[in-house]
Write a protein that holds these residues in place. Structure first.
Motif, mmCIF file in Angstrom:
data_model
loop_
_atom_site.group_PDB
_atom_site.id
_atom_site.type_symbol
_atom_site.label_atom_id
_atom_site.label_comp_id
_atom_site.label_asym_id
_atom_site.label_seq_id
_atom_site.Cartn_x
_atom_site.Cartn_y
_atom_site.Cartn_z
ATOM 1 N N VAL A 82 -59.038 79.041 -96.384
ATOM 2 C CA VAL A 82 -59.616 79.700 -95.304
ATOM 3 C C VAL A 82 -61.027 80.023 -95.355
ATOM 4 C CG1 VAL A 82 -59.452 81.658 -93.779
ATOM 5 C CG2 VAL A 82 -57.372 80.624 -94.513
ATOM 6 N N GLU A 83 -61.434 80.481 -96.661
ATOM 7 C CA GLU A 83 -62.771 80.784 -96.990
ATOM 8 C C GLU A 83 -63.720 79.474 -96.754
ATOM 9 O OE1 GLU A 83 -65.476 82.381 -100.809
ATOM 10 O OE2 GLU A 83 -63.642 82.232 -100.914
ATOM 11 N N ALA A 84 -63.210 78.382 -97.155
ATOM 12 C CA ALA A 84 -64.128 77.120 -96.943
ATOM 13 C C ALA A 84 -64.247 76.711 -95.468
ATOM 14 C CB ALA A 84 -63.274 75.862 -97.681
ATOM 15 N N ILE A 85 -63.089 77.048 -94.762
ATOM 16 C CA ILE A 85 -63.198 76.688 -93.327
ATOM 17 C C ILE A 85 -64.318 77.506 -92.656
ATOM 18 C CG2 ILE A 85 -61.941 77.042 -91.108
ATOM 19 C CD1 ILE A 85 -59.495 76.309 -92.700
ATOM 20 N N VAL A 86 -64.204 78.896 -93.058
ATOM 21 C CA VAL A 86 -64.941 79.885 -92.489
ATOM 22 C C VAL A 86 -66.680 79.626 -92.689
ATOM 23 C CG1 VAL A 86 -65.657 82.261 -92.163
ATOM 24 C CG2 VAL A 86 -63.220 81.677 -92.097
ATOM 25 N N GLU A 87 -66.722 79.500 -94.156
ATOM 26 C CA GLU A 87 -68.208 79.214 -94.604
ATOM 27 C C GLU A 87 -68.786 77.888 -94.076
ATOM 28 O OE1 GLU A 87 -68.021 79.269 -98.897
ATOM 29 O OE2 GLU A 87 -67.865 81.427 -98.909
ATOM 30 N N ALA A 88 -67.877 77.066 -93.782
ATOM 31 C CA ALA A 88 -68.689 75.695 -93.038
ATOM 32 C C ALA A 88 -68.958 76.047 -91.831
ATOM 33 C CB ALA A 88 -67.399 74.653 -92.953
ATOM 34 N N GLY A 89 -68.317 76.959 -91.070
ATOM 35 C CA GLY A 89 -68.579 77.334 -89.576
ATOM 36 C C GLY A 89 -67.676 76.453 -88.604
ATOM 37 N N TYR A 90 -66.441 76.284 -88.982
ATOM 38 C CA TYR A 90 -65.583 75.416 -88.115
ATOM 39 C C TYR A 90 -65.025 76.537 -87.240
ATOM 40 C CZ TYR A 90 -65.549 71.061 -90.765
ATOM 41 O OH TYR A 90 -65.749 70.001 -91.507
ATOM 42 N N LYS A 91 -64.725 76.044 -85.917
ATOM 43 C CA LYS A 91 -63.993 76.944 -84.918
ATOM 44 C C LYS A 91 -62.861 76.578 -84.293
ATOM 45 C CE LYS A 91 -65.734 80.080 -83.083
ATOM 46 N NZ LYS A 91 -65.634 81.364 -83.388
ATOM 47 N N TRP A 92 -62.398 75.477 -85.096
ATOM 48 C CA TRP A 92 -61.010 74.846 -84.853
ATOM 49 C C TRP A 92 -60.307 74.593 -86.048
ATOM 50 C CZ3 TRP A 92 -58.582 74.915 -79.960
ATOM 51 C CH2 TRP A 92 -59.199 75.020 -78.746
ATOM 52 N N VAL A 93 -59.175 74.833 -85.958
ATOM 53 C CA VAL A 93 -58.006 74.279 -87.127
ATOM 54 C C VAL A 93 -56.904 73.556 -86.627
ATOM 55 C CG1 VAL A 93 -56.456 74.738 -88.787
ATOM 56 C CG2 VAL A 93 -58.764 75.570 -89.080
ATOM 57 N N ALA A 366 -59.309 62.813 -103.826
ATOM 58 C CA ALA A 366 -59.662 63.673 -102.677
ATOM 59 C C ALA A 366 -60.377 62.821 -101.737
ATOM 60 C CB ALA A 366 -60.732 64.648 -103.221
ATOM 61 N N ALA A 367 -59.752 61.514 -101.673
ATOM 62 C CA ALA A 367 -60.523 60.582 -100.891
ATOM 63 C C ALA A 367 -60.694 60.795 -99.366
ATOM 64 C CB ALA A 367 -59.863 59.023 -100.900
ATOM 65 N N PHE A 368 -59.601 61.664 -98.757
ATOM 66 C CA PHE A 368 -59.841 62.040 -97.368
ATOM 67 C C PHE A 368 -60.303 63.538 -97.473
ATOM 68 C CE2 PHE A 368 -56.757 58.626 -95.571
ATOM 69 C CZ PHE A 368 -57.534 58.396 -94.632
ATOM 70 N N ASN A 369 -59.848 64.174 -98.493
ATOM 71 C CA ASN A 369 -60.372 65.660 -98.332
ATOM 72 C C ASN A 369 -61.841 65.760 -98.379
ATOM 73 O OD1 ASN A 369 -57.606 65.976 -98.819
ATOM 74 N ND2 ASN A 369 -57.573 66.493 -100.892
ATOM 75 N N MET A 370 -62.095 66.887 -98.051
ATOM 76 C CA MET A 370 -63.732 67.327 -97.806
ATOM 77 C C MET A 370 -63.894 68.238 -98.984
ATOM 78 S SD MET A 370 -64.375 67.946 -93.921
ATOM 79 C CE MET A 370 -65.970 67.812 -93.996
ATOM 80 N N VAL A 371 -62.944 68.823 -99.634
ATOM 81 C CA VAL A 371 -63.017 69.561 -100.972
ATOM 82 C C VAL A 371 -62.106 68.932 -102.096
ATOM 83 C CG1 VAL A 371 -63.745 71.593 -99.768
ATOM 84 C CG2 VAL A 371 -61.426 71.349 -100.331
ATOM 85 N N THR A 372 -62.473 69.184 -103.346
ATOM 86 C CA THR A 372 -61.716 68.781 -104.401
ATOM 87 C C THR A 372 -60.438 69.781 -104.768
ATOM 88 O OG1 THR A 372 -62.585 69.524 -106.229
ATOM 89 C CG2 THR A 372 -63.544 67.344 -105.331
ATOM 90 N N MET A 375 -61.745 73.103 -105.372
ATOM 91 C CA MET A 375 -62.460 73.403 -104.232
ATOM 92 C C MET A 375 -63.769 73.405 -104.464
ATOM 93 S SD MET A 375 -60.315 74.802 -102.417
ATOM 94 C CE MET A 375 -58.501 74.166 -102.478
ATOM 95 N N ASP A 376 -64.340 72.204 -105.118
ATOM 96 C CA ASP A 376 -65.554 71.785 -105.082
ATOM 97 C C ASP A 376 -65.889 71.145 -103.718
ATOM 98 O OD1 ASP A 376 -66.243 72.933 -107.719
ATOM 99 O OD2 ASP A 376 -65.621 70.920 -108.411
ATOM 100 N N LYS A 377 -67.057 71.516 -103.160
ATOM 101 C CA LYS A 377 -67.417 70.676 -101.775
ATOM 102 C C LYS A 377 -67.847 69.426 -101.971
ATOM 103 C CE LYS A 377 -67.168 75.322 -100.291
ATOM 104 N NZ LYS A 377 -66.801 76.255 -101.246
ATOM 105 N N LYS A 378 -67.453 68.310 -101.313
ATOM 106 C CA LYS A 378 -68.047 67.160 -101.272
ATOM 107 C C LYS A 378 -69.288 67.012 -100.332
ATOM 108 C CE LYS A 378 -65.082 63.650 -100.811
ATOM 109 N NZ LYS A 378 -63.947 62.756 -100.215
ATOM 110 N N PRO A 379 -70.084 66.040 -100.372
ATOM 111 C CA PRO A 379 -71.248 65.943 -99.423
ATOM 112 C C PRO A 379 -70.923 66.023 -97.961
ATOM 113 C CG PRO A 379 -71.582 64.505 -101.340
ATOM 114 C CD PRO A 379 -70.216 65.139 -101.579
#
Length: 557
Positions: A82-93, A366-372, A375-379
């Motif tokens: 949830v922290e990763a979602i919110v820090e990214a600025g996503y408004k939809w899940v 983490a081929a589809f994932n946006m974080v590992t 919880m390391d963030k991919k580019p």
């Protein structure tokens, strides 16, 4: 109450900008961003990351699987996601629920079996709502891999109601957006027929709609979540036509689809259509056709579009090959996001933030994932965060801006054709390079307008940026203060040290990221010219212009 205290500052903003624009008429250089009054600069988003709570509304979303696949057992896992979602600025899940969890439970005992399953769902949904994130839930009844294969029987209906009634009732305070099932047009294992026949899908769609609206009358219901858009065509199977003939449009408030581009390679650029055969010249062209197709089968009326899955795999094969690197994935994520935003798709959902499954597509690589897993963030995460920092639902697509982009040296292959609209893209060659994409969005503030110009070269991306020298030509009068924002700017500890205590930083709250760059433009014969680099990913240039209309009339309270 007098309006003068509110109008006077706005008039001052307008007069300051109007004076700068009048200087342009005399042939002076265009006013720079750093010369704007602080009262104006402070109201312009300059790329510092924004949390979901800070963004009023937006089309950008991300997929999770926490409602059903709880993932790791540690208590911090959900909070970290949830922290990763919110820090990214996503408004939809987008997430999903499935009756597979009670497949072996007798119908009468299903509500009791759900007593332990539902509370974690509610906890996650409530947490998203508390952070200002909208939730769209996919309903898999029956389970996705199991069908459905035939129209629902009386027993099917009883089991569906026994499962959905308590789940929807518990989640309805936190969610009113629902989608029935997932990729029903996928081929069966023998590749002879679709996973779910279209008339069967619509029969189940109708059943679930009845159950859903009995509990939540104002629910927004969507489907069919088709896999790719090849199903628009009659070849290899006319799934979409048959679904509409079975009444699909009568039961959905929103049309959902998954525009994957296969295969996942750098050469298969985002601007290509979501297809297996070369029918459509580009994705713009294909979505334009989709809108016309829906009108044709829906009495001339539109149905809003939503992408509830779209993603890329950065899988490394057993042969040690990687067709898409993390850097190229990030560039393609930006291009895909902007194309869907331009086309009015809302929400546009990235698959997936993180999925805790022991496959190379997810946890292993983490081929589809946006974080590992750590919880390391991919580019791709940072690129999406950069985009959501500057573009939200308060900015409107504006086709009428008179703008051009002129390359100094034409590309070796493909075309330098300027692509602004769906009609421009329809004339391209299928499977080729898709030209130079330019998007313009505007927003009116009190006393001034803001213009966002995104542009990129639609060619295969590389790890090292493609850089093509060009001139951006703006024929609309009055725009000043160009500011370049690099959407591929990544946090860098060494750069953070160099930036420490630098009073000239435009974004001091974002240490370690490349700073926005004020640019110098020239005016001649009423045309603004700006030297730029066209890259293989979108760059953004912001402009401002005085707006007298916003300082007259009643001030909204």
């Amino acid at each position: 109450m007098s309006l003068w205290p509110q109008i006077l500052p706005r008039r001052a903003v307008f007069l300051a900008l109007a004076a700068a624009v009048s200087g342009q008429v005399r042939g002076d250089p265009v006013m720079r961003f750093t010369e704007l009054p602080d009262a104006i600069r402070s109201r312009i988003l300059t790329g510092s990351p924004r949390s979901s709570r800070e963004i009023p509304h937006s089309a950008f979303g991300v997929h999770t699987t926490l409602l059903r696949e709880r993932g790791r057992a540690d208590a911090e896992y959900q909070d970290e996601l949830v922290e990763a979602i919110v820090e990214a600025g996503y408004k939809w899940v987008v997430d999903y629920i499935s009756s597979y969890d009670v497949k072996d439970v007798p119908t009468g005992e299903i509500p009791g079996a759900l007593r332990e399953l539902v509370p974690p769902m509610v906890q996650y949904a409530a947490l998203l709502q508390a952070h200002g994130v909208n939730l769209l839930i996919r309903i898999d009844v029956p389970h996705w891999r199991a069908g459905p294969k035939a129209p629902p029987t009386a027993d099917d209906e009883a089991r569906a109601r026994a499962f959905l009634a308590p789940v929807v009732r518990a989640l309805s305070p936190y969610c009113r957006h629902w989608q029935y099932h997932n990729e029903p047009n996928m081929p069966d294992p023998e590749h002879t027929r679709p996973h779910t026949p279209p008339e069967v899908y619509v029969a189940w769609l109708r059943l679930v709609e009845d159950i859903l609206r009995d509990i939540q009358p104002d629910a927004m219901y969507s489907g069919p979540a088709v896999s790719m858009l090849q199903c628009l065509d009659e070849d290899p199977y006319p799934w979409l036509r048959l679904a509409f003939e079975a009444g699909l449009n009568k039961h959905i408030d929103q049309f959902t689809y998954h525009p994957y581009r296969m295969p996942w390679t750098a050469a298969n650029i985002p601007e290509h259509a979501s297809q297996f055969f070369d029918r459509w010249a580009s994705y713009y062209h294909q979505v334009g056709d989709l809108k016309q197709y829906i009108r044709k089968h829906n009495g001339g009326e539109d149905i809003p579009l939503a992408v509830t899955e779209d993603g890329l795999s950065t899988d490394i094969t057993a042969a040690g090959e990687q067709a898409l690197t993390w850097v190229v994935e990030a560039k393609y994520e930006l291009r895909r996001c902007l194309m869907d935003r331009w086309l009015g798709v809302n929400p546009r959902t990235r698959f997936i933030l993180y999925r805790d499954l022991p496959w190379q597509h997810y946890e292993f690589q983490a081929a589809f994932n946006m974080v590992t897993r750590d919880m390391d963030k991919k580019p791709a995460y940072y690129a999406a965060q950069n985009l959501m920092a500057v573009l939200d639902g308060t900015y409107a697509r504006h086709d009428a801006v008179d703008i051009g982009l002129e390359l100094e040296i034409p590309p070796e292959t493909g075309t330098a054709k300027l692509i602004r609209t769906e009609a421009d893209a329809a004339a391209l060659t299928p499977g080729g390079m898709e030209g130079l994409y330019v998007q313009t969005y505007t927003k009116s503030h009190a006393g001034f307008d803001e213009l966002l110009v995104f542009f990129w070269s639609a060619e295969p991306s590389r790890n090292v940026h493609v850089r093509r020298q060009a001139t951006l030509v703006l024929r609309d009068p009055g725009w000043i203060a160009p500011l370049e924002i690099d959407l591929m700017a990544m946090p860098n500890p060494r750069l953070a040290k160099q930036q420490a205590d630098n009073p000239a930083l435009i974004n001091p709250e974002s240490p370690g990221r490349l700073q926005p760059r004020p640019l110098e433009a020239e005016l001649a014969d009423g045309v603004i010219s700006l030297p730029v680099e066209v890259r293989d990913y979108p760059l953004l240039i912001k402009w401002v212009r005085p707006n007298a209309s916003r300082i007259t009339g009643t001030v909204p309270q």
